[in-house]
Design an enzyme around this catalytic site. Structure first.
Site, PDB file in Angstrom:
ATOM      1  N   HIS A   7       0.829  -1.203   0.000  1.00 20.63           N
ATOM      2  CA  HIS A   7       0.000   0.000   0.000  1.00 20.63           C
ATOM      3  C   HIS A   7       0.861   1.251   0.000  1.00 20.63           C
ATOM      4  O   HIS A   7       2.058   1.220   0.294  1.00 20.63           O
ATOM      5  CB  HIS A   7      -0.982   0.014   1.181  1.00 20.63           C
ATOM      6  CG  HIS A   7      -0.349   0.076   2.540  1.00 20.63           C
ATOM      7  ND1 HIS A   7      -0.166  -1.037   3.336  1.00 20.63           N
ATOM      8  CD2 HIS A   7       0.124   1.122   3.267  1.00 20.63           C
ATOM      9  CE1 HIS A   7       0.386  -0.690   4.478  1.00 20.63           C
ATOM     10  NE2 HIS A   7       0.574   0.619   4.466  1.00 20.63           N
ATOM     11  N   ASN A  61      -4.925  12.361  11.453  1.00 16.44           N
ATOM     12  CA  ASN A  61      -4.545  12.676  12.820  1.00 16.44           C
ATOM     13  C   ASN A  61      -5.380  13.863  13.285  1.00 16.44           C
ATOM     14  O   ASN A  61      -5.401  14.912  12.623  1.00 16.44           O
ATOM     15  CB  ASN A  61      -3.055  13.017  12.913  1.00 16.44           C
ATOM     16  CG  ASN A  61      -2.170  11.854  12.531  1.00 16.44           C
ATOM     17  OD1 ASN A  61      -2.364  10.739  13.000  1.00 16.44           O
ATOM     18  ND2 ASN A  61      -1.196  12.105  11.659  1.00 16.44           N
ATOM     19  N   GLU A 121      -2.491  10.799 -10.901  1.00 19.73           N
ATOM     20  CA  GLU A 121      -2.342  10.638 -12.348  1.00 19.73           C
ATOM     21  C   GLU A 121      -3.315   9.565 -12.831  1.00 19.73           C
ATOM     22  O   GLU A 121      -3.540   8.566 -12.147  1.00 19.73           O
ATOM     23  CB  GLU A 121      -0.907  10.225 -12.691  1.00 19.73           C
ATOM     24  CG  GLU A 121      -0.654  10.098 -14.186  1.00 19.73           C
ATOM     25  CD  GLU A 121       0.759   9.662 -14.523  1.00 19.73           C
ATOM     26  OE1 GLU A 121       1.108   9.651 -15.710  1.00 19.73           O
ATOM     27  OE2 GLU A 121       1.517   9.315 -13.574  1.00 19.73           O
TER      28      GLU A 121
END
Length: 264
Positions: A7, A61, A121
């Site tokens: 990831h 956060n 993109e």
């Protein structure tokens, strides 16, 4: 060492706004979530993503505003070949910010931005190479191309699969040997003018799957990878090293059949 890119993690200012953006415009679904003390982590990806495909991890956060530094480049997502214009127009119709349209990119790709300004993109790929909107590559900027390529080939046994060298910059793509077509690759961008880059808090890390966390961690140390956050300091659930430019790299053993994607 497995080496699959598991990831890419980015930080966001408003969790619900970002979730809505990715779920609406890229049709991502929430794969798993962890609520910590003052922070939340969510894994996202296409509904039909391949097991070798990479997820997007967004971290929020509480009380933290996100700044996008220039060391962080972008993620790239896939659409079918010859359908770039259609999908870009779909995003425009949905109200996505018009950043770099296909025409300005020679009809080969396009760019949009998410609510925090993270660049995304849009690239054209054969449908057999991954689900619609699946992660194709992650781009980071490096200050020394030779050092960066040496780092990824020596530490993680990646191979350089393609490159683009222009008048002022070069792009190098690296990935594990025999990577699945659906897997995400890493794009290293090097500008020839000797500039340096800032790592702001909007950019998080790349995560790489390993076969055995402790053994592969020891192998990386033997290969002189920086000892940033070792397995023991993370309750032997994951670890972190750093690339030569300071980009953080998480290491994780991934049980694809587990009830939770988190090793907690």
């Amino acid at each position: 060492m497995d080496g699959t890119l598991d990831h890419t993690m980015i930080r966001v200012s408003d969790l619900e706004e970002s979730l809505d953006w990715y779920q609406t415009h890229l049709e991502y679904e929430e794969k798993d979530r962890f609520e910590g003390d003052g922070f939340t982590i969510v894994y996202l990806g296409p509904e039909e993503m391949h097991e070798e495909g990479a997820m997007l991890e967004i971290t929020h956060n509480e009380g933290e505003d996100v700044e996008i530094g220039d060391a962080w480049g972008h993620i790239a997502v896939r659409v079918p070949e010859d359908e770039l214009e259609d999908y870009y127009q779909q995003l425009m119709d949905e109200g996505v910010e018009d950043y770099r349209d296909p025409e300005s990119c020679g009809g080969r790709y396009a760019f949009v931005k998410d609510p925090d300004g993270h660049e995304i993109e849009i690239v054209q790929r054969d449908p057999d190479e991954g689900a619609l909107w699946s992660l194709d590559h992650t781009m980071i900027r490096v200050e020394d191309a030779d050092e960066a390529l040496g780092y990824w080939t020596r530490k993680f046994e990646y191979e350089s699969t393609r490159r683009w060298e222009a008048d002022t910059f070069a792009n190098y793509f690296v990935e594990p040997e025999d990577a699945a077509p659906e897997a995400m690759s890493l794009e290293l961008t090097y500008n020839y003018d000797g500039r340096t880059y800032e790592q702001e808090n909007g950019w998080g890390h790349l995560c790489i799957r390993v076969d055995n966390l402790q053994e592969d961690w020891e192998t990386l140390l033997e290969r002189e990878a920086p000892e940033y956050r070792d397995p023991e300091s993370n309750d032997n659930m994951y670890a972190f090293t750093k690339a030569q430019d300071g980009h953080e790299i998480e290491l994780i053993e991934r049980d694809l059949e587990a009830d939770s994607l988190f090793p907690f």
